[in-house]
Design a protein around this motif. Sequence first.
Motif, PDB file in Angstrom:
ATOM      1  N   ILE A 249       0.846  -1.204   0.000  1.00 22.64           N
ATOM      2  CA  ILE A 249       0.000   0.000   0.000  1.00 22.64           C
ATOM      3  C   ILE A 249       0.875   1.245   0.000  1.00 22.64           C
ATOM      4  O   ILE A 249       0.617   2.210  -0.732  1.00 22.64           O
ATOM      5  N   TYR A 250       1.932   1.240   0.834  1.00 26.54           N
ATOM      6  CA  TYR A 250       2.844   2.387   0.866  1.00 26.54           C
ATOM      7  C   TYR A 250       3.485   2.614  -0.497  1.00 26.54           C
ATOM      8  O   TYR A 250       3.493   3.733  -1.020  1.00 26.54           O
ATOM      9  N   ASN A 251       4.049   1.566  -1.074  1.00 28.66           N
ATOM     10  CA  ASN A 251       4.732   1.708  -2.365  1.00 28.66           C
ATOM     11  C   ASN A 251       3.786   2.206  -3.450  1.00 28.66           C
ATOM     12  O   ASN A 251       4.193   2.943  -4.352  1.00 28.66           O
ATOM     13  N   ALA A 252       2.502   1.817  -3.370  1.00 29.96           N
ATOM     14  CA  ALA A 252       1.529   2.230  -4.382  1.00 29.96           C
ATOM     15  C   ALA A 252       1.255   3.726  -4.345  1.00 29.96           C
ATOM     16  O   ALA A 252       0.749   4.298  -5.312  1.00 29.96           O
ATOM     17  N   SER A 324      13.574  15.111  11.948  1.00 29.29           N
ATOM     18  CA  SER A 324      14.109  14.588  10.680  1.00 29.29           C
ATOM     19  C   SER A 324      13.095  13.778   9.880  1.00 29.29           C
ATOM     20  O   SER A 324      13.479  12.974   9.023  1.00 29.29           O
ATOM     21  N   VAL A 325      11.796  13.953  10.136  1.00 27.44           N
ATOM     22  CA  VAL A 325      10.753  13.264   9.372  1.00 27.44           C
ATOM     23  C   VAL A 325       9.985  14.299   8.546  1.00 27.44           C
ATOM     24  O   VAL A 325       9.564  15.321   9.076  1.00 27.44           O
ATOM     25  N   ARG A 326       9.822  14.019   7.267  1.00 27.79           N
ATOM     26  CA  ARG A 326       9.043  14.918   6.404  1.00 27.79           C
ATOM     27  C   ARG A 326       7.579  14.516   6.438  1.00 27.79           C
ATOM     28  O   ARG A 326       7.243  13.330   6.374  1.00 27.79           O
ATOM     29  N   MET A 327       6.703  15.512   6.557  1.00 26.82           N
ATOM     30  CA  MET A 327       5.276  15.248   6.706  1.00 26.82           C
ATOM     31  C   MET A 327       4.643  15.024   5.344  1.00 26.82           C
ATOM     32  O   MET A 327       4.034  15.910   4.748  1.00 26.82           O
ATOM     33  N   PRO A 333      10.036   7.293   6.290  1.00 22.85           N
ATOM     34  CA  PRO A 333      10.122   7.628   7.720  1.00 22.85           C
ATOM     35  C   PRO A 333       8.787   8.057   8.330  1.00 22.85           C
ATOM     36  O   PRO A 333       8.540   7.809   9.507  1.00 22.85           O
ATOM     37  N   PHE A 334       7.929   8.691   7.533  1.00 24.53           N
ATOM     38  CA  PHE A 334       6.620   9.076   8.065  1.00 24.53           C
ATOM     39  C   PHE A 334       5.821   7.830   8.438  1.00 24.53           C
ATOM     40  O   PHE A 334       5.187   7.775   9.488  1.00 24.53           O
ATOM     41  N   TRP A 335       5.863   6.822   7.567  1.00 27.09           N
ATOM     42  CA  TRP A 335       5.140   5.584   7.848  1.00 27.09           C
ATOM     43  C   TRP A 335       5.745   4.848   9.044  1.00 27.09           C
ATOM     44  O   TRP A 335       5.019   4.273   9.855  1.00 27.09           O
ATOM     45  N   GLU A 336       7.067   4.875   9.156  1.00 28.59           N
ATOM     46  CA  GLU A 336       7.714   4.090  10.201  1.00 28.59           C
ATOM     47  C   GLU A 336       7.673   4.778  11.565  1.00 28.59           C
ATOM     48  O   GLU A 336       7.462   4.113  12.588  1.00 28.59           O
ATOM     49  N   GLU A 340       3.983   4.109  12.579  1.00 26.69           N
ATOM     50  CA  GLU A 340       4.516   2.938  13.290  1.00 26.69           C
ATOM     51  C   GLU A 340       4.333   1.644  12.500  1.00 26.69           C
ATOM     52  O   GLU A 340       3.878   0.628  13.013  1.00 26.69           O
ATOM     53  N   GLN A 341       4.712   1.675  11.227  1.00 26.04           N
ATOM     54  CA  GLN A 341       4.635   0.515  10.354  1.00 26.04           C
ATOM     55  C   GLN A 341       6.040   0.118   9.885  1.00 26.04           C
ATOM     56  O   GLN A 341       6.908   0.978   9.714  1.00 26.04           O
ATOM     57  N   ARG A 342       6.242  -1.157   9.672  1.00 31.62           N
ATOM     58  CA  ARG A 342       7.507  -1.650   9.134  1.00 31.62           C
ATOM     59  C   ARG A 342       7.377  -1.734   7.627  1.00 31.62           C
ATOM     60  O   ARG A 342       6.555  -2.497   7.104  1.00 31.62           O
ATOM     61  N   ILE A 343       8.179  -0.950   6.906  1.00 30.54           N
ATOM     62  CA  ILE A 343       8.011  -0.784   5.468  1.00 30.54           C
ATOM     63  C   ILE A 343       9.154  -1.441   4.702  1.00 30.54           C
ATOM     64  O   ILE A 343      10.321  -1.258   5.018  1.00 30.54           O
ATOM     65  N   GLN A 344       8.772  -2.200   3.673  1.00 34.65           N
ATOM     66  CA  GLN A 344       9.730  -2.800   2.740  1.00 34.65           C
ATOM     67  C   GLN A 344       9.601  -2.086   1.392  1.00 34.65           C
ATOM     68  O   GLN A 344       8.487  -1.933   0.880  1.00 34.65           O
ATOM     69  N   ILE A 345      10.700  -1.648   0.825  1.00 33.74           N
ATOM     70  CA  ILE A 345      10.694  -0.929  -0.446  1.00 33.74           C
ATOM     71  C   ILE A 345      10.706  -1.942  -1.597  1.00 33.74           C
ATOM     72  O   ILE A 345      11.414  -2.952  -1.540  1.00 33.74           O
ATOM     73  N   SER A 346       9.937  -1.634  -2.640  1.00 32.24           N
ATOM     74  CA  SER A 346       9.908  -2.496  -3.821  1.00 32.24           C
ATOM     75  C   SER A 346      11.292  -2.572  -4.449  1.00 32.24           C
ATOM     76  O   SER A 346      12.000  -1.565  -4.559  1.00 32.24           O
TER      77      SER A 346
END
Length: 347
Positions: A249-252, A324-327, A333-336, A340-346
């Motif tokens: 969902i994040y990558n999309a 150091s997080v961009r809104m 970093p905003f998601w993490e 508070e989500q663990r994100i994997q990049i495509s």
Amino acid sequence: MAMFFISHSSKDATIVRNLMDLLQNQFNLSRSDFFLTSDEELTYGGDWVEQIRKGMEECKIILPFITPNYLQSQFCLCELGATWVNKQAIIPVVVPPLDYRALAETPYRTNLQTITLSNIEDLNKLAQAIVDRGLNSPNMVRFGTRAKELYEDKLLSFIKATEELKPLTDADFDTLKTELATYKEAYLEMEVELEDFRKQNEQLRKMKDAEEVKEMDYAEMSEWDTFMEKVESVKTKLNSLPALVVSIIYNARRPGYDGFTSNEDRSELNAHESDGYIKWETGWEPDYEHPIISKADDALDQLAAFIGDIGPAIEERFEAEYDSVRMNLIYRPFWEKVLEQRIQIST
């Protein structure tokens, strides 16, 4: 500099803002990327004509939103003529019950990019026309889903109401003029009171310690509470999904996304596909037909729209809270750190 100049009748402001929200969310833009004269865009007391002319000259895309209300407004027709100064940016949008013949007496009658919003596919054509003007392409599968919602939930009812419009009588017009004069008088009185309040507030701030002022601002910052409520709403919905699905969902939502790919064992991805969370296009995509995915995406859209409209005080507090997080939802970093989500990049 705004990317979009949307020329429209103030009577059509609500549906135009609905369209703006769709474009803002799906093209990962902010509110400042849009110039809307009906949305408090013009500087009070300024040269309105000059502001409009400058907005048209500097933007990348001009969308005249052509409706019966638009054609009945002399000011809108003047705007339509003025758009020719930046004709390479123009994408005229015609709304039923009008069709292309509404522009028969204008220079746009032969403009191949004129789009009549007669169905959902026409909104997809509008997105492609915007991409052709140089903007990054959104995720078209996701755009199509949101365009379908806009068309069915908002645009169809607007078209129906427009078809039922009756012309104003002279008596109606006189009543509106009287009401306008009353509102104008009340507005001027309010402006005087507001100016007095501003002066008193400035004096109070000079008397207080700077840190006390910041604490007072934070205590009164209801907009921050709204922001955090939307963040919590997103977190609740994302937490009900598998971590890898959240990453997809994040990558999309990232510009230029062509589908999620991973070097990891495909068994987990296949399992999520069997559960209806994702589907394969050119890569793995969220399946927005899944009710949990749809609710999570709606919550993310609401958060993105809210972020696009926040003021400098909220930005300052965010920077203090999340160093150091961009809104912006396109940044990991905003998601993490915020969601508070663990994100994997495509890959």
